[in-house]
Design a protein around this motif. Structure first.
Motif, short mmCIF file in Angstrom:
data_model
loop_
_atom_site.label_atom_id
_atom_site.label_comp_id
_atom_site.label_asym_id
_atom_site.label_seq_id
_atom_site.Cartn_x
_atom_site.Cartn_y
_atom_site.Cartn_z
N VAL A 190 -17.66 4.14 -1.30
CA VAL A 190 -17.13 5.29 -0.56
C VAL A 190 -17.41 6.58 -1.32
CG1 VAL A 190 -15.02 6.40 0.28
CG2 VAL A 190 -15.38 3.95 0.65
N ALA A 191 -17.15 6.58 -2.63
CA ALA A 191 -17.40 7.77 -3.45
C ALA A 191 -18.88 8.17 -3.37
CB ALA A 191 -16.98 7.52 -4.89
N ASP A 192 -19.78 7.18 -3.40
CA ASP A 192 -21.21 7.48 -3.32
C ASP A 192 -21.58 8.08 -1.97
OD1 ASP A 192 -21.68 6.58 -5.87
OD2 ASP A 192 -22.39 4.59 -5.28
N ARG A 193 -20.98 7.56 -0.89
CA ARG A 193 -21.25 8.12 0.44
C ARG A 193 -20.84 9.58 0.51
NH1 ARG A 193 -18.66 4.80 5.23
NH2 ARG A 193 -19.53 6.61 6.33
N VAL A 194 -19.64 9.86 0.03
CA VAL A 194 -19.14 11.23 0.06
C VAL A 194 -20.00 12.14 -0.81
CG1 VAL A 194 -17.16 12.71 -0.44
CG2 VAL A 194 -16.80 10.44 0.55
N LEU A 195 -20.32 11.65 -2.00
CA LEU A 195 -21.08 12.46 -2.95
C LEU A 195 -22.46 12.80 -2.41
CD1 LEU A 195 -20.96 13.74 -5.74
CD2 LEU A 195 -21.87 11.62 -6.69
N ARG A 196 -23.07 11.88 -1.68
CA ARG A 196 -24.39 12.16 -1.12
C ARG A 196 -24.33 13.34 -0.15
NH1 ARG A 196 -28.10 8.51 2.98
NH2 ARG A 196 -29.92 9.92 2.91
N VAL A 197 -23.31 13.38 0.67
CA VAL A 197 -23.16 14.51 1.61
C VAL A 197 -23.00 15.82 0.85
CG1 VAL A 197 -21.71 15.49 3.43
CG2 VAL A 197 -22.15 13.02 3.38
N LEU A 198 -22.19 15.79 -0.21
CA LEU A 198 -21.92 17.01 -0.97
C LEU A 198 -23.14 17.45 -1.76
CD1 LEU A 198 -18.35 16.17 -2.37
CD2 LEU A 198 -18.95 17.38 -0.26
N ARG A 199 -23.83 16.51 -2.37
CA ARG A 199 -25.00 16.87 -3.21
C ARG A 199 -26.12 17.48 -2.38
NH1 ARG A 199 -26.73 11.89 -6.91
NH2 ARG A 199 -28.23 13.43 -7.64
N ASP A 200 -26.30 16.99 -1.16
CA ASP A 200 -27.40 17.49 -0.32
C ASP A 200 -27.03 18.76 0.43
OD1 ASP A 200 -28.81 15.36 -1.20
OD2 ASP A 200 -28.69 14.19 0.64
N GLY A 201 -25.80 19.25 0.24
CA GLY A 201 -25.42 20.53 0.82
C GLY A 201 -25.17 20.51 2.31
N HIS A 202 -24.75 19.37 2.85
CA HIS A 202 -24.52 19.29 4.29
C HIS A 202 -23.17 19.89 4.70
CE1 HIS A 202 -28.08 16.89 5.13
NE2 HIS A 202 -27.80 16.18 4.05
N VAL A 203 -22.28 20.11 3.74
CA VAL A 203 -20.99 20.74 4.01
C VAL A 203 -20.74 21.76 2.90
CG1 VAL A 203 -20.01 18.75 5.20
CG2 VAL A 203 -19.74 18.97 2.72
N THR A 204 -19.79 22.64 3.11
CA THR A 204 -19.49 23.68 2.12
C THR A 204 -18.50 23.21 1.06
OG1 THR A 204 -17.74 24.55 3.54
CG2 THR A 204 -19.94 25.52 3.77
N GLN A 205 -17.80 22.09 1.32
CA GLN A 205 -16.82 21.60 0.36
C GLN A 205 -17.50 21.13 -0.93
OE1 GLN A 205 -15.16 19.07 3.67
NE2 GLN A 205 -13.35 19.16 2.35
N ARG A 206 -16.76 21.22 -2.03
CA ARG A 206 -17.26 20.76 -3.32
C ARG A 206 -16.55 19.49 -3.78
NH1 ARG A 206 -22.18 22.57 -4.01
NH2 ARG A 206 -22.35 24.82 -3.77
N VAL A 207 -15.34 19.28 -3.31
CA VAL A 207 -14.58 18.07 -3.61
C VAL A 207 -14.08 17.52 -2.28
CG1 VAL A 207 -12.58 17.09 -4.80
CG2 VAL A 207 -13.87 18.95 -5.86
N ALA A 208 -14.35 16.25 -1.99
CA ALA A 208 -13.99 15.71 -0.68
C ALA A 208 -13.78 14.21 -0.78
CB ALA A 208 -15.10 16.02 0.34
N ARG A 209 -13.11 13.68 0.23
CA ARG A 209 -12.99 12.23 0.42
C ARG A 209 -13.63 11.88 1.75
NH1 ARG A 209 -6.42 11.70 0.99
NH2 ARG A 209 -6.10 13.47 2.38
N LEU A 210 -13.70 10.61 2.08
CA LEU A 210 -14.46 10.19 3.26
C LEU A 210 -13.93 10.82 4.53
CD1 LEU A 210 -16.74 8.47 4.34
CD2 LEU A 210 -15.14 6.56 4.54
N ALA A 211 -12.61 10.97 4.65
CA ALA A 211 -12.05 11.55 5.87
C ALA A 211 -12.56 12.96 6.12
CB ALA A 211 -10.52 11.57 5.78
N ASP A 212 -12.98 13.66 5.05
CA ASP A 212 -13.46 15.03 5.19
C ASP A 212 -14.91 15.10 5.65
OD1 ASP A 212 -10.98 15.97 4.13
OD2 ASP A 212 -11.73 15.60 2.10
N VAL A 213 -15.70 14.06 5.37
CA VAL A 213 -17.15 14.15 5.61
C VAL A 213 -17.69 12.91 6.30
CG1 VAL A 213 -17.50 15.68 3.63
CG2 VAL A 213 -17.65 13.20 3.30
#
Length: 538
Positions: free
Chosen positions: A415-438
């Protein structure tokens, strides 16, 4: 393998008592070792290790007796508060609980005390090799080395690295001048003094000469520097590891110079041991965290060696954005991030384990019993870390789910890897998130992976637009995506594209003509929006 011993309360007072701490009341001569540092927070019940040393930050005098009783009930060995007169009620409570009440001296900060305590305690939650000795002193124990050198030279000393950071210091620092006290408390030579030493060529002479360098306070011309310094570089071959600085009045006789030279050789051995030990511990921790995350037969033993077996855990993955730094610099930045993350979790979740695995800094955070929503707490802890280091390290972090066993731990990492992939690739503006957010962007990325694996290509209207843009560079696909993202608001979309609204209106007409899309049809808009997310080059 045996647990590396932590310092006793008596040693803490011996090492820090001159400049930071004083005994207010109680008995500091407790047998056994301090189990860890806990910061008391009435709004957040911390996890108490056995024989903890508690920091009572901002405790009013009226509540001090109650704090002592509460900490005594948790088995604390001592409580530190800001220095103050002690009332008979507090003395009675301290006597009743059998602990020691220490005072943080005026002028010292809690952050400085916490950093120094962690250095003195040399906490290490991973088993290490049996205690070695170098020159009759525990290997790598720089505070013991500093005290031994101070006794040899009959002068208070500091051991510093190449950047003038204080690695360890001896007792008797109260015999120095105000600049020495400021240096010890801050664990760093203040910039104004370091600049003076640089301008006078002291550092140049120190690193070039084999023998000691004398610093006359009159040459510095600063009112806080009133006593002579004698320094010598600490070398290992041609490499300068650091330096020893002694507050030493009088002439430097051949006997004193020989004592400094011998001390430098001894300190060099210990600095090398510290560096080697740190590398070994880093590799060991990385292996244990990696084994635990991968599951399998060795995972349970790895968790036991990390000290978190049988605990419910949350995995946090932290990294840098995909476009941050070149590859050659990224590795160094990730090491910095991992170290900073480990220090942060050591204060907020003391039993957490952190290691750099596969280019991601993973943190295994134990769930506190009765601590409310564990994911919410993890988000708060990691968000605080981002707020502290975000200016220098643009960290992004994904929060996993709560895992109660090895399978749950592996799921938490996924789950952490899934969330981190979204954040690393810049698909959302959040910097810290959990799965429910992304969750939705994550699912779209997985659909994109599936489409690429199957060799899917855009067809129909989007394919015609992509082909047209490839030959004419008209920017129709980019304009269509901006218009859809703006929910059909031409002004907002034009502003995002840095073009005039009339230019965008012209492009929308061309989009319809070239592709055949009916932009007034919600089904066609949804279809092309989904295709843009999954099939269009990004």
């Amino acid at each position: 393998m045996s647990q590396r011993p932590r310092a006793s309360l008596g040693r803490v007072l011996g090492d820090l008592g001159d400049t930071l701490l004083e005994l207010l009341c109680g008995d500091p001569d407790h047998e056994g070792e301090i189990g860890g540092i806990v910061i008391d927070d009435p709004d957040d019940e911390p996890l108490f290790p056995a024989r903890a040393l508690v920091l009572g930050v901002g405790v009013p005098g009226a509540d001090l007796a109650d704090l002592v009783r509460r900490m005594g009930a948790h088995g604390a060995v001592g409580v530190v508060v800001r220095s103050r007169p002690v009332s008979p009620e507090v003395r009675a409570a301290v006597q009743e609980q059998g602990l020691a009440l220490l005072g943080l001296r005026r002028g010292a900060t809690w952050a400085q005390l916490t950093a120094l305590l962690r250095s003195v305690l040399a906490e290490d939650d991973i088993a290490t090799i049996e205690q070695e000795s170098l020159g009759g002193l525990p290997a790598g124990d720089l505070f013991a080395v500093a005290n031994a050198v101070a006794a040899l030279l009959d002068a208070p000393i500091t051991i510093e690295d190449r950047n003038s950071r204080v690695l360890a210091f001896s007792g008797r620092q109260d015999e120095g001048d105000p600049s020495r006290v400021e240096t010890v408390i801050g664990r760093q030579v203040p910039e104004r003094y370091a600049r003076l030493l640089t301008d006078l060529g002291i550092f140049r002479d120190l690193y070039r000469q084999q023998g000691p360098v004398v610093v006359d306070p009159a040459d510095l011309g600063h009112q806080a520097v009133t006593k002579q310094r004698v320094a010598i570089a600490v070398r290992a071959g041609d490499e300068v590891l650091g330096s020893i600085w002694a507050v030493m009045e009088g002439e430097i006789t051949p006997e004193r110079a020989a004592g400094l030279t011998e001390s430098a050789h001894l300190v060099a051995l210990h600095l090398l041991r510290v560096r080697a030990g740190a590398d070994v511990q880093r590799r060991l921790r990385t292996d244990l965290v990696s084994t635990a995350l991968e599951g399998g037969a060795g995972a349970q033993e790895a968790l036991a060696r990390l000290g978190i077996a049988g605990r419910r855990l949350i995995v946090v993955g932290a990294s840098l954005p995909a476009d941050h730094e070149r590859d050659s610099e990224r590795a160094a930045e990730m090491n910095r991030l991992t170290d900073a993350f480990a220090v942060h979790l050591a204060a907020t979740a003391p039993q957490a384990a952190v290691a750099l695995v596969g280019g991601i800094a993973y943190g295994l955070i134990p769930v506190l019993p009765g601590g409310g929503d564990a994911e919410d707490r993890a988000v708060r802890v990691v968000q605080e870390f981002h707020d502290r280091v975000g200016a220098s390290l643009p960290v992004v972090a994904g929060i996993g789910s709560v895992g109660a066993d090895i399978a749950g731990l592996m799921q938490s990492r996924a789950v952490a890897d899934r969330v981190l992939r979204v954040l690393r690739d810049g698909h959302v503006t959040q910097r810290v998130a959990r799965l429910a957010d992304v969750q939705t962007p994550s699912l779209l990325l997985e659909l994109r992976d599936l489409a690429q694996a199957r060799g899917e290509r855009a067809v129909g209207p989007l394919a015609r637009l992509l082909e047209y843009d490839e030959h004419s560079d008209a920017g129709l696909v980019e304009s269509l995506e901006a218009w859809l993202d703006a929910l059909g608001d031409v002004t907002a979309a034009a502003h995002a594209l840095f073009i005039h609204p009339n230019t965008l209106r012209y492009r929308l007409r061309r989009i319809t003509e070239v592709s055949g899309l009916d932009l007034g049809d919600p089904e066609q808009r949804f279809t092309v929006m989904l295709q843009l997310r999954i099939l269009a080059p990004r």
